[in-house]
Scaffold this motif. Structure first.
Motif: not given
Length: 162
Positions: A22-41
């Motif tokens: 949950l973010w800010g004023k009621g938005s939903v923010v979803t991490t789809k790919l992380s640096a760990e999953e992409t080798g930092g790319t």
């Protein structure tokens, strides 16, 4: 799945999958790919934003940023220029350029891609669990000061304001 030449494995995320906060004023923010999953790319975050959601003027010093707007109306200020993106659009922001955004429609959907990755940690760590409904936990409130503090504690190299 088979690993690539550098040992990284493919990742498939569907709608509704990823780490949602949950973010800010009621938005939903979803991490789809992380640096760990992409080798930092790169890191990829998806916003299901509500009217009034915004990022105050800031500058990234460590990564370039790409916005892919799927729908809604988003006011973007980049440097000294301000434009409204209605519907779909793409924005590339090289590091070092001050910018901000404001969702002006009832809802907006957009992706934020950062390269190199790592910035997506900001959303997953500063956001609140989505099971809380559309507000912060009792006794806490969302604020720009809070997000600035999280960014500083994570060492994200952000500069706020001009």
């Amino acid at each position: 799945m088979t690993a690539g030449l550098d040992g990284r494995s493919p990742v498939i995320r569907r709608d509704g999958e990823g780490i949602s906060r949950l973010w800010g004023k009621g938005s939903v923010v979803t991490t789809k790919l992380s640096a760990e999953e992409t080798g930092g790319t790169l890191g990829i975050t998806h916003f299901s934003a509500v009217m009034g959601e915004r990022a105050p003027r800031h500058t990234h010093t460590l990564e370039d940023e790409i916005f892919i707007i799927e729908g809604g109306e988003v006011l973007l200020t980049v440097g000294d220029s301000t434009e409204i993106v209605k519907g779909a659009g793409v924005l590339f922001l090289p590091r070092g350029i001050p910018h901000s955004y404001l969702v002006e429609s009832e809802t907006a959907r957009f992706y934020v891609i950062t390269t190199p990755g790592g910035f997506e940690r900001f959303f997953s760590e500063a956001g609140y669990p989505t099971g809380l409904g559309n507000s912060a936990p009792v006794g806490e409130s969302w604020s720009v000061d809070r997000t600035m503090e999280f960014a500083e504690n994570l060492g994200l190299g952000m500069i706020w304001g001009d």
